[in-house]
Motif scaffolding. Structure first.
Motif, PDB file in Angstrom:
ATOM      1  N   TYR A   1      -7.392  -6.399  -3.826  1.00 23.81           N
ATOM      2  CA  TYR A   1      -7.495  -4.965  -3.577  1.00 23.81           C
ATOM      3  C   TYR A   1      -7.699  -4.150  -4.844  1.00 23.81           C
ATOM      4  O   TYR A   1      -7.351  -2.975  -4.893  1.00 23.81           O
ATOM      5  CB  TYR A   1      -6.231  -4.473  -2.868  1.00 23.81           C
TER       6      TYR A   1
ATOM      7  N   GLU B   1     -10.313  -2.784  -6.250  1.00 22.63           N
ATOM      8  CA  GLU B   1     -11.151  -1.588  -6.138  1.00 22.63           C
ATOM      9  C   GLU B   1     -10.436  -0.470  -5.405  1.00 22.63           C
ATOM     10  O   GLU B   1     -10.702   0.706  -5.644  1.00 22.63           O
ATOM     11  CB  GLU B   1     -12.464  -1.932  -5.436  1.00 22.63           C
ATOM     12  N   ARG B   2      -9.501  -0.818  -4.534  1.00 23.89           N
ATOM     13  CA  ARG B   2      -8.772   0.206  -3.779  1.00 23.89           C
ATOM     14  C   ARG B   2      -7.535   0.693  -4.544  1.00 23.89           C
ATOM     15  O   ARG B   2      -7.189   1.867  -4.472  1.00 23.89           O
ATOM     16  CB  ARG B   2      -8.341  -0.345  -2.411  1.00 23.89           C
ATOM     17  N   LEU B   3      -6.892  -0.202  -5.260  1.00 26.76           N
ATOM     18  CA  LEU B   3      -5.659   0.142  -5.960  1.00 26.76           C
ATOM     19  C   LEU B   3      -5.891   0.635  -7.386  1.00 26.76           C
ATOM     20  O   LEU B   3      -5.182   1.517  -7.863  1.00 26.76           O
ATOM     21  CB  LEU B   3      -4.728  -1.086  -6.017  1.00 26.76           C
TER      22      LEU B   3
ATOM     23  N   PRO C   1      -9.218   1.468  -9.190  1.00 25.24           N
ATOM     24  CA  PRO C   1     -10.687   1.549  -9.188  1.00 25.24           C
ATOM     25  C   PRO C   1     -11.345   1.568 -10.558  1.00 25.24           C
ATOM     26  O   PRO C   1     -12.505   1.173 -10.702  1.00 25.24           O
ATOM     27  CB  PRO C   1     -10.968   2.853  -8.423  1.00 25.24           C
TER      28      PRO C   1
ATOM     29  N   ALA D   1      -5.265   5.251   1.130  1.00 19.62           N
ATOM     30  CA  ALA D   1      -6.140   4.120   0.792  1.00 19.62           C
ATOM     31  C   ALA D   1      -5.921   2.931   1.713  1.00 19.62           C
ATOM     32  O   ALA D   1      -6.836   2.125   1.919  1.00 19.62           O
ATOM     33  CB  ALA D   1      -5.909   3.705  -0.654  1.00 19.62           C
ATOM     34  N   PHE D   2      -4.713   2.814   2.254  1.00 21.37           N
ATOM     35  CA  PHE D   2      -4.371   1.701   3.144  1.00 21.37           C
ATOM     36  C   PHE D   2      -3.804   2.251   4.453  1.00 21.37           C
ATOM     37  O   PHE D   2      -2.623   2.070   4.762  1.00 21.37           O
ATOM     38  CB  PHE D   2      -3.341   0.775   2.483  1.00 21.37           C
TER      39      PHE D   2
END
Length: 291
Positions: free
Chosen positions: A143, A145-147, A149, A219-220
């Motif tokens: 994760y 790119e989500r956490l 970036p 994001a999640f």
């Protein structure tokens, strides 16, 4: 170690409030930049640094350090950095961290570098001339790119640990933070890959702040119910934020500890967890590798 207590513009005492949750040895803190460009959603520093996600270099950084460094007692430890990554993208342009490392060569001081970037490899020529240890923070593989970036991917950080280790520089991995049902499963996988290249492992669970928790939930969204239950409904409020319930934190940490304990050459510690079982006073940050 004697600690110089007079405030200076850029070099400051680490944890001057002496939090009972902190088990670090006495040391100083230095951040070449204000704010950070890695964009980590969980970052605690974004709650108290204005315009954190719009990073900028410190004004007259080198000039002020030239005046501050001679004031430090010999053998002092400087932690670089505790709120803004010293090897964030801005470092490629301004080279403030490299200038600091070059300047400190003439002083009887120790340096602990904490970063998420493989850019640290650029400065191996200087690192080999200093009393320095490098801690690479790895939070996730899946994760990133989500956490995080703006931060380098896992593979580049792993390579950085490998190269630093081969060059004889003491290496530390920070598996930080562990967030339930997001990266808890891959934490052991990360640990397995980095163990051959580190001397010390530091683990920390996510301590929620309102702003960072909102970012994580956004994001999640599929984890919103879990995060809300763990932190807002069952969480323990401490000075550092909202902690996971103790039994959950203990379970997450024990998995890592048990794996590390199978390797006698690697030590283990936690960061601000308040769990007596894992509280290694003066050893948590790995700076003891410089003694």
């Amino acid at each position: 170690m004697f600690i110089f207590k007079i405030a200076m513009p850029y070099i400051s005492l680490f944890d001057p409030w002496k939090s009972p949750l902190c088990t670090c040895p006495p040391k100083y803190s230095l951040n070449p930049y204000t704010g950070c460009g890695h964009g980590c959603l969980y970052c605690y520093a974004s709650t108290f640094i204005k315009d954190f996600y719009s990073p900028r270099p410190k004004k007259e950084f080198l000039k002020k350090l030239e005046k501050e460094l001679p004031k430090l007692p010999p053998e002092s430890l400087i932690s670089l950095s505790n709120s803004s990554d010293p090897y964030q993208p801005l470092e490629k342009i301004h080279k403030s961290t490299r200038m600091f490392l070059d300047l400190i060569k003439g002083f009887p001081l120790k340096v602990l570098i904490i970063t998420k970037s493989n850019l640290v490899l650029r400065d191996i020529d200087l690192l080999k001339k200093l009393r320095v240890a490098v801690a690479i923070t790895i939070t996730t593989k899946s994760y990133q790119e989500r956490l995080e970036p703006g931060a380098p991917p896992f593979e580049e950080r792993l390579l950085a640990l490998k190269v630093l280790s081969q060059e004889g520089i003491p290496t530390i991995v920070r598996i930080d933070p562990i967030i339930p049902e997001i990266n808890e499963e891959e934490a052991l996988e990360v640990l397995t890959e980095v163990l051959p290249f580190v001397k010390h492992v530091v683990v920390s669970t996510y301590k929620a702040k309102p702003q960072s928790l909102k970012r994580l939930i956004k994001a999640f969204p599929e984890k919103a119910k879990t995060l809300t239950a763990f932190y807002l409904q069952k969480g323990e409020r401490k000075k550092g934020g909202i902690y996971l319930p103790e039994e959950i934190r203990r379970s997450l940490i024990e998995k890592i500890h048990n794996k590390v304990s199978q390797t006698k050459e690697v030590s283990f510690a936690t960061c601000r967890e308040g769990l007596v079982d894992f509280a290694f006073q003066g050893r948590c940050d790995g700076s003891f590798l410089l003694n």
